[in-house]
Design an enzyme around this catalytic site. Structure first.
Site, PDB file in Angstrom:
ATOM      1  N   SER A 175      -5.675  46.456  80.290  1.00  0.00           N
ATOM      2  CA  SER A 175      -4.426  46.069  79.613  1.00  0.00           C
ATOM      3  C   SER A 175      -4.671  45.113  78.448  1.00  0.00           C
ATOM      4  O   SER A 175      -4.120  45.295  77.354  1.00  0.00           O
ATOM      5  CB  SER A 175      -3.425  45.468  80.605  1.00  0.00           C
ATOM      6  N   HIS A 205      -6.272  49.703  87.834  1.00  0.00           N
ATOM      7  CA  HIS A 205      -6.009  48.415  87.189  1.00  0.00           C
ATOM      8  C   HIS A 205      -4.854  47.725  87.929  1.00  0.00           C
ATOM      9  O   HIS A 205      -4.993  47.351  89.078  1.00  0.00           O
ATOM     10  CB  HIS A 205      -5.723  48.645  85.701  1.00  0.00           C
ATOM     11  N   HIS A 251     -15.074  44.111  91.825  1.00  0.00           N
ATOM     12  CA  HIS A 251     -14.551  43.848  90.482  1.00  0.00           C
ATOM     13  C   HIS A 251     -15.591  44.282  89.450  1.00  0.00           C
ATOM     14  O   HIS A 251     -16.787  44.167  89.692  1.00  0.00           O
ATOM     15  CB  HIS A 251     -14.236  42.352  90.325  1.00  0.00           C
ATOM     16  N   ARG A 260      -8.807  33.632  91.334  1.00  0.00           N
ATOM     17  CA  ARG A 260      -7.360  33.868  91.457  1.00  0.00           C
ATOM     18  C   ARG A 260      -7.001  34.213  92.901  1.00  0.00           C
ATOM     19  O   ARG A 260      -5.888  33.946  93.349  1.00  0.00           O
ATOM     20  CB  ARG A 260      -6.931  34.990  90.504  1.00  0.00           C
ATOM     21  N   ASP A 306      -6.010  41.036  93.515  1.00  0.00           N
ATOM     22  CA  ASP A 306      -5.041  41.931  94.156  1.00  0.00           C
ATOM     23  C   ASP A 306      -5.067  41.858  95.683  1.00  0.00           C
ATOM     24  O   ASP A 306      -4.118  42.296  96.340  1.00  0.00           O
ATOM     25  CB  ASP A 306      -5.298  43.384  93.727  1.00  0.00           C
TER      26      ASP A 306
END
Length: 371
Positions: A175, A205, A251, A260, A306
């Site tokens: 993105s 994604h 990843h 994160r 995620d």
């Protein structure tokens, strides 16, 4: 600055609370940590810019209610493009040294408006179209939570954290790179961000955060909430042996636990330590990396961003996993638009990757296999 440093140094809505996304926007645009007064002023400016014309909602309403939330969201963003200051300035012959100025105007207006468009999509699909207007006294993250229909102080804190940590990432992700690539053709921020959203909608994604919660719920459905570590290990192997991946792990760039993920885990330990799905996520943190390491094909067996976000949202009542990527999209507007302003200020050129022939690819693969 690392994520823990941002959490510590960026202004929060309350003492010891999560950072305000406006503070991160200020940091990305100026390279400086803002004061609380500066963040409050930016909050007010974003609220002042947050008006969405009726034709945007009509464009979304033209789609079937069954259309994916990301399709509806991207359609709304495309409809916002009608108001692009950059396009108007370009058509009037603006000098290229000033390209950044209308890009700045578009970017701040886009960031201000996307929570309204995104919450409209949510209320249209899941809440019988009963729209909740913006609250002029709330900050960016809290207002987004409010317009979705969640007013608990904890959910507002989660939304501040969520928007902050999902706002930007190294530029090679789909993105962020798409936004930069499309804008390099001097497409305005609305067009560039809409393109970025279509990349974010891909299963490899942004759609991954939806996949994680669905997979975790499938574990609970098949094995129950009180699953043992051994049972979980068996389920992970079963998933892998069926040719699927365990969503939320691995990843393309990171070679350690995603920071994160870590800050979301800390949020859960503070606010929902006894939640069964959180406890299952904690068990996965123990079980999955050794299994993926044993598999031998994975460079990074650690959890990514995620792996955690869906469980937190689910706990506070936002249970519609199909919508989660839209939240990611709203957050990503802050990072992408900040980069676009700098791209135009620095006069970066049209991006054009080198083309190669099939023969070149074959030779390259041959050499790689010989080494």
């Amino acid at each position: 600055m690392s994520i823990p440093e941002c959490q510590k140094l960026l202004p929060a809505a309350k003492p010891g609370g999560e950072p305000l996304p406006e503070g991160l926007l200020w940091l990305l645009l100026t390279g400086k940590v803002p004061t609380k007064e500066q963040v409050n002023a930016l909050s007010k400016e974003l609220r002042d810019r947050a008006s969405v014309p009726d034709y945007v909602f009509k464009a979304i309403d033209a789609l079937p209610i069954t259309a994916h939330p990301m399709t509806q969201f991207a359609t709304g963003v495309m409809a916002l493009q009608v108001q692009s200051e950059f396009q108007k300035a370009y058509e009037k012959g603006i000098h290229k040294s000033k390209y950044w100025e209308p890009t700045y105007e578009d970017s701040l207006s886009l960031i201000a408006r996307v929570p309204i468009v995104a919450s409209y999509v949510y209320r249209r699909i899941y809440k019988d179209g009963k729209v909740i207007p913006m609250n002029d006294s709330l900050d960016y993250g809290a207002n987004f939570s409010h317009m979705l229909g969640f007013d608990s102080p904890e959910m507002q804190e989660l939304m501040r954290l969520y928007v902050t940590i999902h706002s930007d990432h190294e530029g090679g992700n789909v993105s962020a790179h798409t936004g930069h690539l499309v804008a390099s053709a001097l497409s305005d921020p609305y067009l560039s961000f809409a393109a970025a959203l279509n990349g974010l909608a891909g299963p490899l994604h942004g759609l991954a955060n939806q996949e994680v919660l669905l997979w975790i719920k499938s574990v609970v459905k098949e094995c129950g909430e009180n699953i043992t570590t051994e049972q979980l290990k068996d389920y992970v192997w079963k998933t892998l042996n069926s040719g699927k991946v365990v969503p939320g792990f691995g990843h393309g760039v990171l070679r350690k636990t995603d920071p994160r993920y870590t800050c979301q885990r800390e949020f859960a330990l503070k606010h929902l330590p006894d939640d069964p799905l959180f406890q299952l996520v904690s068990k996965l943190y123990e079980v999955v990396p050794p299994v993926l390491t044993q598999l031998g094909k994975v460079k990074n067996p650690w959890p990514n961003v995620d792996a955690h976000s869906g469980v937190l949202l689910n706990y506070y009542g936002l249970t519609e996993a199909r919508y989660y990527t839209v939240l990611f999209g709203v957050s990503r507007s802050i990072g992408i638009c900040s980069q676009l302003i700098w791209d135009r200020a620095l006069g970066l050129p049209l991006e054009r990757p080198k083309s190669v022939t099939m023969e070149w690819l074959e030779n390259h693969c041959k050499k790689a296999s010989e080494n």
